[in-house]
Design a protein around this motif. Structure first.
Motif, PDB file in Angstrom:
ATOM      1  N   ASP A  71       0.842  -1.201   0.000  1.00 13.62           N
ATOM      2  CA  ASP A  71       0.000   0.000   0.000  1.00 13.62           C
ATOM      3  C   ASP A  71       0.877   1.252   0.000  1.00 13.62           C
ATOM      4  N   SER A  72       0.346   2.312  -0.608  1.00 16.84           N
ATOM      5  CA  SER A  72       1.143   3.528  -0.771  1.00 16.84           C
ATOM      6  C   SER A  72       0.255   4.757  -0.842  1.00 16.84           C
ATOM      7  N   CYS A  73       0.887   5.912  -0.713  1.00 19.44           N
ATOM      8  CA  CYS A  73       0.166   7.178  -0.834  1.00 19.44           C
ATOM      9  C   CYS A  73       1.100   8.242  -1.402  1.00 19.44           C
ATOM     10  N   PRO A  74       1.046   8.502  -2.717  1.00 19.47           N
ATOM     11  CA  PRO A  74       1.918   9.513  -3.309  1.00 19.47           C
ATOM     12  C   PRO A  74       1.597  10.904  -2.801  1.00 19.47           C
ATOM     13  N   MET A  75       2.625  11.674  -2.474  1.00 18.74           N
ATOM     14  CA  MET A  75       2.406  12.993  -1.878  1.00 18.74           C
ATOM     15  C   MET A  75       3.300  14.057  -2.495  1.00 18.74           C
ATOM     16  N   GLU A  76       2.686  15.168  -2.861  1.00 17.62           N
ATOM     17  CA  GLU A  76       3.413  16.383  -3.219  1.00 17.62           C
ATOM     18  C   GLU A  76       3.317  17.406  -2.091  1.00 17.62           C
ATOM     19  N   GLY A  77       2.358  17.212  -1.195  1.00 16.35           N
ATOM     20  CA  GLY A  77       2.080  18.171  -0.132  1.00 16.35           C
ATOM     21  C   GLY A  77       3.019  18.043   1.057  1.00 16.35           C
ATOM     22  N   PHE A  78       4.178  18.662   0.952  1.00 16.73           N
ATOM     23  CA  PHE A  78       5.133  18.689   2.063  1.00 16.73           C
ATOM     24  C   PHE A  78       6.063  19.875   1.842  1.00 16.73           C
ATOM     25  N   VAL A  79       6.870  20.180   2.842  1.00 15.34           N
ATOM     26  CA  VAL A  79       7.780  21.332   2.760  1.00 15.34           C
ATOM     27  C   VAL A  79       9.196  20.814   2.497  1.00 15.34           C
ATOM     28  N   PRO A  80       9.649  20.846   1.240  1.00 16.45           N
ATOM     29  CA  PRO A  80      10.948  20.275   0.896  1.00 16.45           C
ATOM     30  C   PRO A  80      12.119  20.801   1.739  1.00 16.45           C
ATOM     31  N   GLY A  81      12.144  22.103   1.991  1.00 19.54           N
ATOM     32  CA  GLY A  81      13.254  22.679   2.750  1.00 19.54           C
ATOM     33  C   GLY A  81      13.415  22.057   4.124  1.00 19.54           C
ATOM     34  N   ASP A  82      12.287  21.818   4.798  1.00 25.94           N
ATOM     35  CA  ASP A  82      12.351  21.221   6.141  1.00 25.94           C
ATOM     36  C   ASP A  82      12.712  19.737   6.075  1.00 25.94           C
ATOM     37  N   TYR A  83      12.169  19.033   5.084  1.00 26.33           N
ATOM     38  CA  TYR A  83      12.564  17.632   4.878  1.00 26.33           C
ATOM     39  C   TYR A  83      14.078  17.551   4.658  1.00 26.33           C
ATOM     40  N   ASP A  84      14.593  18.457   3.810  1.00 29.54           N
ATOM     41  CA  ASP A  84      16.015  18.439   3.483  1.00 29.54           C
ATOM     42  C   ASP A  84      16.879  18.625   4.728  1.00 29.54           C
ATOM     43  N   LYS A  85      16.452  19.531   5.613  1.00 31.10           N
ATOM     44  CA  LYS A  85      17.217  19.780   6.840  1.00 31.10           C
ATOM     45  C   LYS A  85      17.177  18.575   7.774  1.00 31.10           C
ATOM     46  N   ILE A  86      15.981  18.035   7.995  1.00 34.29           N
ATOM     47  CA  ILE A  86      15.814  16.927   8.932  1.00 34.29           C
ATOM     48  C   ILE A  86      16.538  15.670   8.457  1.00 34.29           C
ATOM     49  N   LEU A  87      16.507  15.424   7.148  1.00 36.72           N
ATOM     50  CA  LEU A  87      17.118  14.211   6.600  1.00 36.72           C
ATOM     51  C   LEU A  87      18.577  14.419   6.180  1.00 36.72           C
ATOM     52  N   GLY A  88      19.078  15.635   6.337  1.00 35.60           N
ATOM     53  CA  GLY A  88      20.471  15.915   5.997  1.00 35.60           C
ATOM     54  C   GLY A  88      20.760  15.883   4.509  1.00 35.60           C
ATOM     55  N   LEU A  89      19.757  16.193   3.706  1.00 36.25           N
ATOM     56  CA  LEU A  89      19.912  16.111   2.254  1.00 36.25           C
ATOM     57  C   LEU A  89      20.770  17.236   1.687  1.00 36.25           C
ATOM     58  N   GLU A  90      20.743  18.395   2.353  1.00 37.14           N
ATOM     59  CA  GLU A  90      21.513  19.544   1.855  1.00 37.14           C
ATOM     60  C   GLU A  90      22.995  19.211   1.741  1.00 37.14           C
ATOM     61  N   LYS A  91      23.520  18.471   2.735  1.00 40.64           N
ATOM     62  CA  LYS A  91      24.936  18.104   2.745  1.00 40.64           C
ATOM     63  C   LYS A  91      25.280  17.123   1.629  1.00 40.64           C
ATOM     64  N   MET A  92      24.266  16.437   1.103  1.00 41.46           N
ATOM     65  CA  MET A  92      24.479  15.465   0.025  1.00 41.46           C
ATOM     66  C   MET A  92      24.250  16.070  -1.354  1.00 41.46           C
ATOM     67  N   GLY A  93      23.948  17.377  -1.386  1.00 44.19           N
ATOM     68  CA  GLY A  93      23.700  18.025  -2.663  1.00 44.19           C
ATOM     69  C   GLY A  93      22.373  17.623  -3.284  1.00 44.19           C
ATOM     70  N   LEU A  94      21.404  17.277  -2.429  1.00 46.05           N
ATOM     71  CA  LEU A  94      20.103  16.822  -2.889  1.00 46.05           C
ATOM     72  C   LEU A  94      18.989  17.716  -2.366  1.00 46.05           C
ATOM     73  N   THR A  95      17.851  17.664  -3.046  1.00 45.33           N
ATOM     74  CA  THR A  95      16.644  18.301  -2.516  1.00 45.33           C
ATOM     75  C   THR A  95      15.459  17.380  -2.769  1.00 45.33           C
ATOM     76  N   SER A  96      14.564  17.280  -1.817  1.00 49.85           N
ATOM     77  CA  SER A  96      13.413  16.376  -1.920  1.00 49.85           C
ATOM     78  C   SER A  96      12.332  16.982  -2.812  1.00 49.85           C
ATOM     79  N   VAL A  97      11.680  16.136  -3.605  1.00 50.08           N
ATOM     80  CA  VAL A  97      10.617  16.628  -4.492  1.00 50.08           C
ATOM     81  C   VAL A  97       9.315  15.839  -4.374  1.00 50.08           C
ATOM     82  N   LEU A  98       9.391  14.582  -3.929  1.00 50.41           N
ATOM     83  CA  LEU A  98       8.192  13.761  -3.803  1.00 50.41           C
ATOM     84  C   LEU A  98       8.333  12.827  -2.602  1.00 50.41           C
ATOM     85  N   VAL A  99       7.197  12.479  -2.007  1.00 49.81           N
ATOM     86  CA  VAL A  99       7.190  11.596  -0.846  1.00 49.81           C
ATOM     87  C   VAL A  99       6.204  10.448  -1.094  1.00 49.81           C
ATOM     88  N   LEU A 100       6.615   9.240  -0.721  1.00 51.92           N
ATOM     89  CA  LEU A 100       5.744   8.076  -0.902  1.00 51.92           C
ATOM     90  C   LEU A 100       5.768   7.193   0.344  1.00 51.92           C
TER      91      LEU A 100
END
Length: 211
Positions: free
Chosen positions: A152-181
C-alpha cells in the motif's frame, strides 16, 4: 488482465496500519524498482531516501501539512533530485557505460560532448524542472510496483521540501526532496479502501488512431 486487477486494487491510502512493517524483501524490491526506472538520457539525476524511523517520521508529519500517513507508514520513501548536474556528473555516467558495456570511448564521445554542451547552456531552474520530471517517472514506476506486490502507498506532493532536506540531511548530500511516498499496509479502518475508483470512461480518456 491480472496486472489491471492489481492496479484497481491500489488506492492512495489515508490510514496505514502503524503496527505492520514491510518485510525486507519488499523493501529491497522497492529499491530495485526505483533504480530500474527509465530516465532521460539514462543520467539518473535522482536518489531515494528509505526512511524507517518512527521518531523522524512523526517529526516530518508537521512538515507534511499534518498528513499522518508519513508517521504511520511502515517506511517513507523520499524521492530527491541532484542539485548539480554538471560536466563531472555527465562524465561519471559515461564512465559507467564504458565499465558496464565495454563500449569504446570513440563511440560514446560524440553523445557525451553533446550532453555536456547542451546542459552547459541550460539555466539552473530549467535543469531542476528536467530532473523533477525524472522523479515523477520514478514515482509512477514505484506505484505500479507497489500495486503488483500489494504494497500500500500514498503519493504525496504536499510537504515542505526545505524542512525535509534539513531533517534528513539532504543539503549536505547536494540533494533536494521533491516527492514523498509513504508505503506499508492499509488499516482495516481506512474507509477509502472500500470506495470505488472514480475514473473517466475509457472512451473519454483514450484516443485511438489506426491506419
Amino acid at each position: 488482465m491480472e496486472s489491471i486487477a492489481h492496479l484497481k486494487w491500489r488506492y492512495a491510502v489515508k490510514k496505514f496500519d502503524s503496527k505492520r512493517l514491510l518485510p525486507n524483501e519488499k523493501v529491497e524490491g522497492l529499491k530495485h524498482a526505483f533504480n530500474l526506472t527509465a530516465t532521460s538520457y539514462g543520467l539518473q539525476p535522482i536518489k531515494m531516501v528509505v526512511l524507517q524511523n518512527k521518531e523522524i517520521q512523526k517529526k516530518l508529519v508537521s512538515y507534511s501539512y499534518g498528513q499522518r500517513q508519513v508517521g504511520n507508514a511502515s517506511h517513507v520513501l523520499v524521492i530527491c533530485i541532484e542539485k548539480k548536474i554538471d560536466t563531472a556528473f555527465i562524465k561519471q555516467y559515461f564512465n559507467l557505460v564504458k565499465e558496464v558495456r565495454r563500449t569504446d570511448e570513440a563511440i560514446l564521445k560524440p553523445f557525451e560532448d553533446t550532453l555536456v554542451q547542451d546542459f552547459g547552456k541550460k539555466e539552473t531552474e530549467e535543469i531542476k524542472i528536467w530532473a523533477t520530471n525524472q522523479a515523477y517517472l520514478a514515482l509512477g514506476n514505484l506505484l505500479s510496483y507497489c500495486a503488483l506486490e500489494e504494497i500500500d502507498s500514498c503519493p504525496m506532493e504536499g510537504f515542505v521540501p526545505g524542512d525535509y532536506d534539513k531533517i534528513l540531511g539532504l543539503e549536505k548530500m547536494g540533494l533536494t526532496s521533491v516527492l514523498v511516498l509513504p508505503v506499508g499496509y492499509r488499516s482495516q479502518n481506512d474507509p477509502f479502501s472500500k470506495m470505488e475508483k472514480v475514473r473517466k470512461n475509457i472512451e473519454e480518456s483514450i484516443i485511438e488512431i489506426f491506419d
